[in-house]
Scaffold this motif. Structure first.
Motif, PDB file in Angstrom:
ATOM      1  N   VAL A 101       0.856  -1.187   0.000  1.00  0.00           N
ATOM      2  CA  VAL A 101       0.000   0.000   0.000  1.00  0.00           C
ATOM      3  C   VAL A 101       0.891   1.235   0.000  1.00  0.00           C
ATOM      4  CG1 VAL A 101      -1.729   1.325   1.281  1.00  0.00           C
ATOM      5  CG2 VAL A 101      -1.860  -1.179   1.239  1.00  0.00           C
ATOM      6  N   HIS A 102       0.584   2.148  -0.909  1.00  0.00           N
ATOM      7  CA  HIS A 102       1.237   3.460  -0.897  1.00  0.00           C
ATOM      8  C   HIS A 102       0.483   4.343   0.094  1.00  0.00           C
ATOM      9  CE1 HIS A 102       3.610   2.966  -4.696  1.00  0.00           C
ATOM     10  NE2 HIS A 102       2.670   2.070  -4.930  1.00  0.00           N
ATOM     11  N   LEU A 103       1.200   4.913   1.041  1.00  0.00           N
ATOM     12  CA  LEU A 103       0.609   5.874   1.967  1.00  0.00           C
ATOM     13  C   LEU A 103       1.096   7.247   1.531  1.00  0.00           C
ATOM     14  CD1 LEU A 103       1.109   4.109   5.418  1.00  0.00           C
ATOM     15  CD2 LEU A 103      -0.740   3.866   3.789  1.00  0.00           C
ATOM     16  N   VAL A 104       0.167   8.038   1.015  1.00  0.00           N
ATOM     17  CA  VAL A 104       0.542   9.310   0.395  1.00  0.00           C
ATOM     18  C   VAL A 104      -0.135  10.459   1.143  1.00  0.00           C
ATOM     19  CG1 VAL A 104       0.636  10.619  -1.765  1.00  0.00           C
ATOM     20  CG2 VAL A 104       0.682   8.101  -1.820  1.00  0.00           C
ATOM     21  N   PRO A 105       0.646  11.181   1.963  1.00  0.00           N
ATOM     22  CA  PRO A 105       0.072  12.303   2.708  1.00  0.00           C
ATOM     23  C   PRO A 105      -0.294  13.445   1.756  1.00  0.00           C
ATOM     24  CG  PRO A 105       2.234  11.653   3.575  1.00  0.00           C
ATOM     25  CD  PRO A 105       2.070  10.994   2.250  1.00  0.00           C
ATOM     26  N   LYS A 106      -1.480  13.990   1.953  1.00  0.00           N
ATOM     27  CA  LYS A 106      -1.934  15.112   1.137  1.00  0.00           C
ATOM     28  C   LYS A 106      -2.255  16.291   2.045  1.00  0.00           C
ATOM     29  CE  LYS A 106      -2.926  13.253  -3.124  1.00  0.00           C
ATOM     30  NZ  LYS A 106      -4.330  13.205  -3.471  1.00  0.00           N
ATOM     31  N   LYS A 107      -2.049  17.486   1.497  1.00  0.00           N
ATOM     32  CA  LYS A 107      -2.423  18.705   2.208  1.00  0.00           C
ATOM     33  C   LYS A 107      -3.403  19.497   1.351  1.00  0.00           C
ATOM     34  CE  LYS A 107       1.643  19.136   5.076  1.00  0.00           C
ATOM     35  NZ  LYS A 107       2.732  19.927   5.591  1.00  0.00           N
ATOM     36  N   VAL A 108      -4.354  20.145   2.011  1.00  0.00           N
ATOM     37  CA  VAL A 108      -5.318  20.972   1.291  1.00  0.00           C
ATOM     38  C   VAL A 108      -4.542  21.977   0.435  1.00  0.00           C
ATOM     39  CG1 VAL A 108      -7.141  22.708   1.528  1.00  0.00           C
ATOM     40  CG2 VAL A 108      -7.091  20.723   3.068  1.00  0.00           C
ATOM     41  N   ASP A 109      -4.874  22.021  -0.841  1.00  0.00           N
ATOM     42  CA  ASP A 109      -4.228  22.895  -1.819  1.00  0.00           C
ATOM     43  C   ASP A 109      -2.772  22.525  -2.087  1.00  0.00           C
ATOM     44  OD1 ASP A 109      -6.618  24.310  -2.098  1.00  0.00           O
ATOM     45  OD2 ASP A 109      -6.088  25.695  -0.484  1.00  0.00           O
ATOM     46  N   GLY A 110      -2.325  21.354  -1.582  1.00  0.00           N
ATOM     47  CA  GLY A 110      -0.977  20.882  -1.883  1.00  0.00           C
ATOM     48  C   GLY A 110      -0.955  20.050  -3.159  1.00  0.00           C
ATOM     49  N   VAL A 111       0.148  19.348  -3.364  1.00  0.00           N
ATOM     50  CA  VAL A 111       0.337  18.558  -4.580  1.00  0.00           C
ATOM     51  C   VAL A 111      -0.777  17.515  -4.716  1.00  0.00           C
ATOM     52  CG1 VAL A 111       1.875  16.924  -5.755  1.00  0.00           C
ATOM     53  CG2 VAL A 111       2.839  18.873  -4.500  1.00  0.00           C
ATOM     54  N   SER A 112      -1.456  17.551  -5.854  1.00  0.00           N
ATOM     55  CA  SER A 112      -2.490  16.572  -6.230  1.00  0.00           C
ATOM     56  C   SER A 112      -3.684  16.530  -5.282  1.00  0.00           C
ATOM     57  CB  SER A 112      -1.890  15.143  -6.341  1.00  0.00           C
ATOM     58  OG  SER A 112      -0.880  15.092  -7.304  1.00  0.00           O
ATOM     59  N   TRP A 113      -3.901  17.616  -4.510  1.00  0.00           N
ATOM     60  CA  TRP A 113      -5.083  17.629  -3.636  1.00  0.00           C
ATOM     61  C   TRP A 113      -6.347  17.539  -4.487  1.00  0.00           C
ATOM     62  CZ3 TRP A 113      -6.255  16.729   1.188  1.00  0.00           C
ATOM     63  CH2 TRP A 113      -7.526  17.101   1.671  1.00  0.00           C
ATOM     64  N   GLY A 114      -7.256  16.665  -4.091  1.00  0.00           N
ATOM     65  CA  GLY A 114      -8.527  16.547  -4.810  1.00  0.00           C
ATOM     66  C   GLY A 114      -8.467  15.638  -6.015  1.00  0.00           C
ATOM     67  N   SER A 115      -7.321  15.024  -6.261  1.00  0.00           N
ATOM     68  CA  SER A 115      -7.209  14.095  -7.386  1.00  0.00           C
ATOM     69  C   SER A 115      -6.217  12.995  -6.999  1.00  0.00           C
ATOM     70  CB  SER A 115      -6.741  14.826  -8.648  1.00  0.00           C
ATOM     71  OG  SER A 115      -5.471  15.407  -8.432  1.00  0.00           O
ATOM     72  N   PRO A 116      -6.196  11.926  -7.774  1.00  0.00           N
ATOM     73  CA  PRO A 116      -5.224  10.865  -7.452  1.00  0.00           C
ATOM     74  C   PRO A 116      -3.796  11.405  -7.531  1.00  0.00           C
ATOM     75  CG  PRO A 116      -6.852  10.085  -9.025  1.00  0.00           C
ATOM     76  CD  PRO A 116      -7.036  11.569  -8.908  1.00  0.00           C
TER      77      PRO A 116
END
Ligand SMILES: [Zn+2]
Length: 150
Positions: A101-116
């Motif tokens: 499993v890839h665990l990919v941290p996302k931040k609001v308005d960061g890289v790829s937020w809202g998409s894969p």
């Protein structure tokens, strides 16, 4: 042939391209944690099962629970260390079928937020010093978190 090991699998043999793509952080009871070298989503890790399984239905219930306990523990640590607003959990395996499993941290308005998340965007690599430090920090906090739960 032992179904828990596949000579053609780079997760089993720990051969190329494994070391090009990621570096080991620690080995847990049911999985091995790796820091993914492309860190455009800071804190991105991979949690690979110990033993060559390719589909969820190949795990016993206990094995599946133990493996996803590891995934959950690593996600908790990443979430806190990197201040993620959301962790993305991705598992594909077409080309590397060993379950991971890839665990990919996302931040609001960061890289790829809202998409894969995307591996086609420009990669961000840490310096060797930073990579060593990040791995040491992850190793310390993951083991500490796992130990306190026992
Ligand atoms: Zn494998």
């Amino acid at each position: 042939m032992d179904k828990d090991y596949d000579l053609q699998c780079f997760y089993c043999t720990k051969s190329e391209p494994l070391s090009t793509l990621m570096t080991e952080v620690c080995v847990l009871d049911s999985s091995t944690v790796y820091l993914f070298h492309d860190q455009k989503n800071p804190g991105r890790c991979i949690v690979a099962s110990n033993g060559h399984k390719t589909e969820l239905f190949e795990f016993s219930s206990q094995e599946r629970n133990d493996y996803f306990e590891d995934v959950s523990n690593v996600a908790k640590v990443i979430h806190e260390l990197y201040g993620a607003d959301k962790i993305n959990y991705a598992t594909y395996g077409d080309l590397a079928p060993h379950f991971h499993v890839h665990l990919v941290p996302k931040k609001v308005d960061g890289v790829s937020w809202g998409s894969p998340f995307s591996d086609t965007l420009e990669k961000v690599h840490l310096t060797e010093e930073d990579k060593t430090q990040w791995i040491a920090t992850l190793n310390y906090h993951i083991k500490k978190y796992v130990k306190q739960k026992i």
